[in-house]
Design a protein around this motif. Structure first.
Motif, PDB file in Angstrom:
ATOM      1  N   PHE A  28      61.703 -17.794  34.635  1.00  0.00           N
ATOM      2  CA  PHE A  28      62.339 -18.144  35.904  1.00  0.00           C
ATOM      3  C   PHE A  28      63.518 -17.225  36.192  1.00  0.00           C
ATOM      4  CE2 PHE A  28      65.823 -20.443  38.027  1.00  0.00           C
ATOM      5  CZ  PHE A  28      65.227 -20.700  39.258  1.00  0.00           C
ATOM      6  N   TYR A  29      64.318 -16.951  35.175  1.00  0.00           N
ATOM      7  CA  TYR A  29      65.575 -16.221  35.388  1.00  0.00           C
ATOM      8  C   TYR A  29      65.387 -14.704  35.484  1.00  0.00           C
ATOM      9  CZ  TYR A  29      67.830 -20.633  34.387  1.00  0.00           C
ATOM     10  OH  TYR A  29      68.228 -21.944  34.443  1.00  0.00           O
ATOM     11  N   ARG A  30      64.445 -14.157  34.727  1.00  0.00           N
ATOM     12  CA  ARG A  30      64.313 -12.698  34.667  1.00  0.00           C
ATOM     13  C   ARG A  30      62.933 -12.345  34.128  1.00  0.00           C
ATOM     14  NH1 ARG A  30      66.786 -14.769  30.352  1.00  0.00           N
ATOM     15  NH2 ARG A  30      68.636 -15.177  31.594  1.00  0.00           N
ATOM     16  N   PRO A  31      62.462 -11.122  34.352  1.00  0.00           N
ATOM     17  CA  PRO A  31      61.188 -10.700  33.760  1.00  0.00           C
ATOM     18  C   PRO A  31      61.273 -10.702  32.231  1.00  0.00           C
ATOM     19  CG  PRO A  31      61.833  -9.221  35.535  1.00  0.00           C
ATOM     20  CD  PRO A  31      63.019 -10.096  35.270  1.00  0.00           C
ATOM     21  N   VAL A  32      60.203 -11.134  31.596  1.00  0.00           N
ATOM     22  CA  VAL A  32      60.100 -11.118  30.134  1.00  0.00           C
ATOM     23  C   VAL A  32      59.012 -10.116  29.759  1.00  0.00           C
ATOM     24  CG1 VAL A  32      59.702 -12.494  28.063  1.00  0.00           C
ATOM     25  CG2 VAL A  32      60.771 -13.539  30.070  1.00  0.00           C
ATOM     26  N   SER A  33      59.286  -9.269  28.790  1.00  0.00           N
ATOM     27  CA  SER A  33      58.349  -8.211  28.440  1.00  0.00           C
ATOM     28  C   SER A  33      57.040  -8.786  27.906  1.00  0.00           C
ATOM     29  CB  SER A  33      58.957  -7.273  27.400  1.00  0.00           C
ATOM     30  OG  SER A  33      59.028  -7.898  26.140  1.00  0.00           O
ATOM     31  N   THR A  34      55.967  -8.062  28.159  1.00  0.00           N
ATOM     32  CA  THR A  34      54.660  -8.481  27.668  1.00  0.00           C
ATOM     33  C   THR A  34      54.646  -8.571  26.148  1.00  0.00           C
ATOM     34  OG1 THR A  34      53.568  -7.485  29.584  1.00  0.00           O
ATOM     35  CG2 THR A  34      52.199  -7.918  27.658  1.00  0.00           C
ATOM     36  N   ASP A  35      55.322  -7.647  25.491  1.00  0.00           N
ATOM     37  CA  ASP A  35      55.376  -7.672  24.027  1.00  0.00           C
ATOM     38  C   ASP A  35      56.006  -8.961  23.517  1.00  0.00           C
ATOM     39  OD1 ASP A  35      54.200  -5.210  23.906  1.00  0.00           O
ATOM     40  OD2 ASP A  35      56.054  -4.098  23.568  1.00  0.00           O
ATOM     41  N   THR A  36      57.093  -9.386  24.154  1.00  0.00           N
ATOM     42  CA  THR A  36      57.758 -10.621  23.751  1.00  0.00           C
ATOM     43  C   THR A  36      56.845 -11.823  23.950  1.00  0.00           C
ATOM     44  OG1 THR A  36      59.976  -9.772  24.224  1.00  0.00           O
ATOM     45  CG2 THR A  36      59.700 -12.160  24.220  1.00  0.00           C
ATOM     46  N   LEU A  37      56.214 -11.895  25.097  1.00  0.00           N
ATOM     47  CA  LEU A  37      55.335 -13.031  25.401  1.00  0.00           C
ATOM     48  C   LEU A  37      54.143 -13.073  24.459  1.00  0.00           C
ATOM     49  CD1 LEU A  37      55.432 -12.723  29.284  1.00  0.00           C
ATOM     50  CD2 LEU A  37      56.648 -14.405  27.893  1.00  0.00           C
ATOM     51  N   GLN A  38      53.561 -11.934  24.182  1.00  0.00           N
ATOM     52  CA  GLN A  38      52.420 -11.893  23.261  1.00  0.00           C
ATOM     53  C   GLN A  38      52.839 -12.264  21.842  1.00  0.00           C
ATOM     54  OE1 GLN A  38      50.731  -7.967  23.895  1.00  0.00           O
ATOM     55  NE2 GLN A  38      49.389  -8.739  25.514  1.00  0.00           N
ATOM     56  N   ARG A  39      54.071 -11.903  21.465  1.00  0.00           N
ATOM     57  CA  ARG A  39      54.563 -12.301  20.147  1.00  0.00           C
ATOM     58  C   ARG A  39      54.704 -13.815  20.068  1.00  0.00           C
ATOM     59  NH1 ARG A  39      58.946  -9.791  20.260  1.00  0.00           N
ATOM     60  NH2 ARG A  39      60.509 -11.450  20.460  1.00  0.00           N
ATOM     61  N   LEU A  94      54.373 -10.712  38.950  1.00  0.00           N
ATOM     62  CA  LEU A  94      55.093 -10.761  37.680  1.00  0.00           C
ATOM     63  C   LEU A  94      54.801 -12.066  36.959  1.00  0.00           C
ATOM     64  CD1 LEU A  94      57.339  -9.915  35.652  1.00  0.00           C
ATOM     65  CD2 LEU A  94      58.980 -11.006  37.215  1.00  0.00           C
ATOM     66  N   THR A  95      54.942 -13.190  37.653  1.00  0.00           N
ATOM     67  CA  THR A  95      54.720 -14.497  37.041  1.00  0.00           C
ATOM     68  C   THR A  95      53.285 -14.643  36.563  1.00  0.00           C
ATOM     69  OG1 THR A  95      56.458 -15.530  38.385  1.00  0.00           O
ATOM     70  CG2 THR A  95      54.781 -16.984  37.452  1.00  0.00           C
ATOM     71  N   ARG A  96      52.346 -14.203  37.355  1.00  0.00           N
ATOM     72  CA  ARG A  96      50.939 -14.314  36.964  1.00  0.00           C
ATOM     73  C   ARG A  96      50.647 -13.502  35.708  1.00  0.00           C
ATOM     74  NH1 ARG A  96      45.876 -12.438  40.706  1.00  0.00           N
ATOM     75  NH2 ARG A  96      46.909 -10.441  40.393  1.00  0.00           N
ATOM     76  N   SER A  97      51.220 -12.309  35.611  1.00  0.00           N
ATOM     77  CA  SER A  97      50.988 -11.479  34.431  1.00  0.00           C
ATOM     78  C   SER A  97      51.632 -12.100  33.189  1.00  0.00           C
ATOM     79  CB  SER A  97      51.521 -10.063  34.660  1.00  0.00           C
ATOM     80  OG  SER A  97      52.940 -10.048  34.773  1.00  0.00           O
ATOM     81  N   GLU A  98      52.778 -12.756  33.372  1.00  0.00           N
ATOM     82  CA  GLU A  98      53.430 -13.416  32.248  1.00  0.00           C
ATOM     83  C   GLU A  98      52.595 -14.606  31.762  1.00  0.00           C
ATOM     84  OE1 GLU A  98      58.122 -12.410  33.205  1.00  0.00           O
ATOM     85  OE2 GLU A  98      57.146 -14.080  34.236  1.00  0.00           O
ATOM     86  N   ALA A  99      52.048 -15.355  32.696  1.00  0.00           N
ATOM     87  CA  ALA A  99      51.177 -16.465  32.323  1.00  0.00           C
ATOM     88  C   ALA A  99      49.962 -15.966  31.560  1.00  0.00           C
ATOM     89  CB  ALA A  99      50.749 -17.237  33.573  1.00  0.00           C
ATOM     90  N   ALA A 101      49.760 -13.259  29.696  1.00  0.00           N
ATOM     91  CA  ALA A 101      50.168 -12.829  28.356  1.00  0.00           C
ATOM     92  C   ALA A 101      50.324 -14.021  27.411  1.00  0.00           C
ATOM     93  CB  ALA A 101      51.473 -12.040  28.436  1.00  0.00           C
ATOM     94  N   LEU A 102      50.732 -15.170  27.949  1.00  0.00           N
ATOM     95  CA  LEU A 102      50.936 -16.372  27.140  1.00  0.00           C
ATOM     96  C   LEU A 102      49.668 -17.211  27.011  1.00  0.00           C
ATOM     97  CD1 LEU A 102      54.408 -17.519  28.496  1.00  0.00           C
ATOM     98  CD2 LEU A 102      53.927 -16.811  26.147  1.00  0.00           C
TER      99      LEU A 102
END
Length: 242
Positions: A28-39, A94-99, A101-102
């Motif tokens: 919500f607050y800021r973009p989170v890297s794909t690497d972090t989300l996948q970890r 951005l949000t869709r790509s983060e979802a 990755a998770l």
């Protein structure tokens, strides 16, 4: 069930061993890297579920105090309120790509009280949810403010765009009888949020009774108060005992 954001002592490892799901707040607050989300996904149990809170650039204008936690991101007048702008659509991608990755299947949009039920805002909602590609994602919306003085309009918007009505069940119940129900618990009393509130055993029993009365096939319950880890754990034990 779980909490809004990782909470409790022992970090994520302890959280994963305690609860079955988390609503990710960082997105919500800021973009989170794909690497972090996948970890995060890789370190969680295979049956653990992530849900994602949509980027504030979609829902919150530049005047919102939440942007103070954006770590250098500069909001523009084109951000927020589901405006038909490049910036808002970029926030969705951005949000869709983060979802993705998770491995998340649910995205929650939370709008501030300043986002009222005006004709312009309804048109913005209609344009946004008509234009985006949601794929198989479940999308939920938690409206705040004066929308509950216009419940007929709110219900129409929810149904028109097949949105899960995200609610705090101690204040409102969903206007849509959907197969998925999504609860965010912000404390009882003092307006729409009371983060300092600690739920009593009687409160949690009432919550369990409310869930038992639903016809939904899946119910998400996320605590979002100062005592959220302890309250969620007590509720989990209550459910398991029953």
């Amino acid at each position: 069930m779980g909490t809004c954001g990782f909470s409790g002592k022992g970090g994520r490892k302890n959280y994963y061993s305690t609860f079955t799901a988390v609503e990710v707040q960082e997105t919500f607050y800021r973009p989170v890297s794909t690497d972090t989300l996948q970890r995060w996904r890789d370190e969680a149990p295979s049956n653990f579920e992530f849900t994602v809170k949509a980027f504030q650039g979609i829902t919150h204008p530049a005047s919102s105090p939440t942007w103070k936690r954006a770590r250098g991101l500069k909001p523009t007048p084109n951000h927020g309120f589901f405006k038909p702008s490049r910036e808002v659509l970029e926030g969705w991608e951005l949000t869709r790509s983060e979802a993705q990755a998770l491995g998340a299947s649910v995205i929650v949009f939370q709008t501030p009280p300043s986002f009222g039920s005006s004709e312009e805002n309804v048109l913005n909602i209609d344009a946004f949810f008509t234009k985006i590609d949601r794929g198989s994602l479940i999308l939920g919306w938690e409206p705040r403010g004066k929308w509950y003085s216009h419940t007929e309009l709110l219900e129409q918007v929810l149904r028109r765009h097949n949105l899960v009505h995200v609610v705090d069940p101690f204040r409102h119940m969903s206007l849509v009888d959907s197969k998925v129900q999504y609860f965010r618990l912000h404390g009882i009393g003092r307006g729409e949020v009371n983060y300092s509130y600690k739920y009593t055993d009687e409160d949690l029993a009432r919550l369990l009774s409310t869930i038992d009365s639903l016809s939904a096939s899946k119910v998400y319950v996320f605590f979002n108060n100062i005592h959220m880890f302890e309250d969620a754990l007590r509720f989990k034990k209550m459910v398991e005992k029953k």
